[in-house]
Design a protein around this motif. Structure first.
Motif, short mmCIF file in Angstrom:
data_model
loop_
_atom_site.label_atom_id
_atom_site.label_comp_id
_atom_site.label_asym_id
_atom_site.label_seq_id
_atom_site.Cartn_x
_atom_site.Cartn_y
_atom_site.Cartn_z
N GLU A 117 32.37 12.28 61.62
CA GLU A 117 31.85 13.17 62.66
C GLU A 117 32.97 13.99 63.29
OE1 GLU A 117 29.19 15.01 65.35
OE2 GLU A 117 28.98 14.05 63.39
N GLU A 138 32.07 7.67 62.47
CA GLU A 138 32.64 8.37 63.61
C GLU A 138 33.82 9.24 63.18
OE1 GLU A 138 33.44 5.59 66.71
OE2 GLU A 138 31.35 4.93 66.85
N GLU A 187 30.44 1.90 60.98
CA GLU A 187 30.32 2.74 62.17
C GLU A 187 31.59 3.56 62.39
OE1 GLU A 187 29.49 -0.03 65.24
OE2 GLU A 187 27.44 -0.44 64.56
N GLU A 188 32.75 2.93 62.25
CA GLU A 188 34.01 3.65 62.47
C GLU A 188 34.19 4.75 61.42
OE1 GLU A 188 35.33 3.31 65.13
OE2 GLU A 188 35.04 1.27 65.84
N GLU A 201 39.90 8.14 65.77
CA GLU A 201 38.91 7.43 64.96
C GLU A 201 39.54 6.82 63.70
OE1 GLU A 201 36.11 6.64 65.91
OE2 GLU A 201 35.93 7.93 67.66
N HIS A 237 40.44 13.80 68.14
CA HIS A 237 39.43 12.75 68.02
C HIS A 237 39.54 12.07 66.65
CE1 HIS A 237 34.92 11.51 68.22
NE2 HIS A 237 35.71 10.54 68.62
#
Length: 538
Positions: A326, A323, A319-320, A339, A335
């Motif tokens: 992204e 992200e 998941e990390e 992340e 961001h």
């Protein structure tokens, strides 16, 4: 290397064959120290420590201490007065006038500072003149500020001359005077750096957890450059002390903060900067992260962190990573920084778990990746020459196959990758050995063929629909690859576009006081088409 350290002088002033009362010998490249309390047997060695039958030219290196004449040892003072001539690295020393008054005959080497283009050139020229003097006369006396083995580059150069015997005589360095001025005990831990070497090597040599002395900050300009390096590690408000003329009558200790370091004319060749250790709460580096994670996993740590395992954390790592990708896709660097920290936390947690299980720790992880990078980049860290990215990739894959002894070119493609990326990597591996369509246009008919097979299964109402749809997707990935489109990025863009338009449909209905489930399909289609009319839509 043969380094001889000579203690207190018990023999006659003109006895240059040996000074008793404490002699130490260090033979390199590993340093082995031997001591004797009394007497001396002649020993002459080469750089490799071998005993030579022929006596070498001798350089006696004498320390002048950090300040007044009283800080020169009795042995060195006797040798200075007895020598026919003493080569002195610089006349800019507090005791030079007193030495001249006592009849010490000195040849100053300051002219090399005016002719050298860099400090390395200056030091090389000084060492060369000392060595040539010793070779010509069989012996030379060379005086340096402080102690010869503390911040004295010329002595290190002399120690590299295989045909010279360098005898370093005891002395007081600037360090003792600085410690006295600051009231410090070096045994408690102290990092000692030269200002020029710090600027050459950069802030990575600093350790904010250890008190630090920076010597020979001889100008305001140098202090400004040093401040910039220090600000990479220390907070601007970090308090420090500037020690001027340590050990001299003019000694001063001034306290300031790092950001104000260069805002006054307070620097010369006798200036030293002292930085106390930084409070742990103000340190934000990789070691602090490891310490925090260990605390979280400790007996008094966080209940959630303490119950985690490699398996339970696995999904969080995925998941990390997504992200972070992204954030890259959005071009949001703030961001992304956040992340990447979350992703790094996952690495630290797994390494802490490995350490607790005594399976591996962060040092193993770092050692493995550094060794791998060195091994797989022989064109950077070795002699191999590769000129194109394609050559680098091919060499990389060949090295990986040799390391793992892989029976298949496809081995090593991680099964846990997202399906689109997994397909993309399998196809790319096969293409490297020529198993591929020759031109991109040749893939499109294959996509049409797969679509017809899907339609046939749907028409008959039987067959492996999942398999046929999978074949079509796999072929579509091939289309993306040939046209240099990342399928993950392409699908993400379309998914984002769908989400953006759907939210707009929801918003328009909310403005009318309605919900999506209250609208008819015809109304939803109309609103959907209207959502396509925005800027950048298509």
């Amino acid at each position: 290397m043969l380094l001889e350290y000579w203690g207190s002088h018990k023999a006659g002033k003109n006895d240059t064959t040996g000074y008793g009362g404490g002699r130490y010998r260090s033979e390199g490249p590993g340093v082995v120290v031997l001591g004797r309390l009394n007497g001396f047997q002649g020993y002459h060695g080469g750089r490799d420590g071998s005993v030579m039958g022929k006596r070498k030219a001798v350089v006696h290196v004498l320390g002048l201490g950090p300040g007044p004449l009283g800080l020169i040892t009795l042995e060195s003072m006797e040798m200075l007065e007895a020598a026919g001539e003493v080569l002195v690295r610089t006349s800019r020393h507090p005791c030079v006038e007193e030495l001249a008054a006592r009849g010490v005959r000195m040849r100053f080497l300051d002219r090399h500072y005016r002719s050298g283009l860099s400090m390395d050139e200056v030091y090389a020229a000084v060492a060369r003149e000392v060595a040539e003097t010793a070779r010509a006369g069989g012996e030379a006396y060379y005086a340096v500020p402080g102690f010869a083995l503390v911040a004295e580059r010329t002595v290190q150069l002399l120690l590299g001359e295989s045909d010279l015997e360098v005898r370093v005589h005891g002395a007081v360095s600037f360090l003792e005077a600085a410690l006295a001025a600051l009231g410090l005990d070096a045994v408690e831990g102290l990092l000692i750096l030269d200002g020029d070497r710090l600027l050459e090597r950069g802030y990575r040599v600093l350790d904010p957890r250890v008190p630090t002395l920076i010597a020979q900050v001889d100008s305001r300009l140098k202090a400004s450059d040093i401040k910039l390096e220090l600000l990479e590690v220390y907070p601007p408000s970090h308090r420090l002390k500037v020690v001027a003329a340590a050990g001299c009558e003019e000694q001063e200790v001034e306290e300031t903060v790092l950001e104000d370091l260069d805002r006054a004319e307070r620097f010369d060749h006798l200036t030293t900067i002292y930085l106390p250790a930084v409070e742990e709460a103000e340190i934000f580096d990789f070691q602090r992260l490891l310490d925090v994670v260990a605390r979280l996993r400790g007996p008094e740590g966080c209940p959630w962190d303490r119950k985690q395992t490699h398996a339970s954390l696995a999904r969080h790592m995925v998941e990390e990573a997504h992200e972070a990708v992204e954030a890259i896709r959005q071009g949001d660097m703030d961001h992304l920084a956040e992340e990447l920290g979350d992703l790094l936390l996952q690495v630290a947690l797994h390494c802490q778990l490995g350490a607790e299980e005594e399976a591996f720790d962060i040092r193993d992880t770092l050692a493995l990746i550094i060794a791998k990078l060195l091994r797989r980049h022989p064109h950077v860290f070795g002699e191999l020459r590769l000129d194109t990215a394609e050559e680098v990739i091919a060499r990389w894959e060949r090295i990986k196959a040799e390391e793992r002894g892989e029976p298949s070119l496809l081995d090593g493609v991680a099964e846990g990758l997202p399906a689109l990326l997994h397909a993309f990597k399998l196809q790319s591996r096969a293409a490297r050995v020529g198993f591929d369509w020759g031109r991109a246009e040749e893939v499109l008919p294959k996509l049409e063929e797969e679509l017809r097979e899907v339609e046939e299964v749907l028409r008959r109402g039987e067959g492996d629909l999942e398999g046929e749809l999978g074949d079509m997707l796999f072929t579509l990935v091939n289309v993306c690859r040939h046209y240099r489109v990342d399928p993950e990025v392409a699908l993400r863009r379309s998914a984002d576009k769908f989400a953006r338009r759907f939210r707009e449909v929801e918003e328009r209905l909310r403005e009318e006081g309605r919900r999506v489930e209250d609208a008819s399909l015809e109304e939803l289609d109309s609103l959907w088409e209207a959502s396509k009319e925005g800027p950048g839509e298509g």
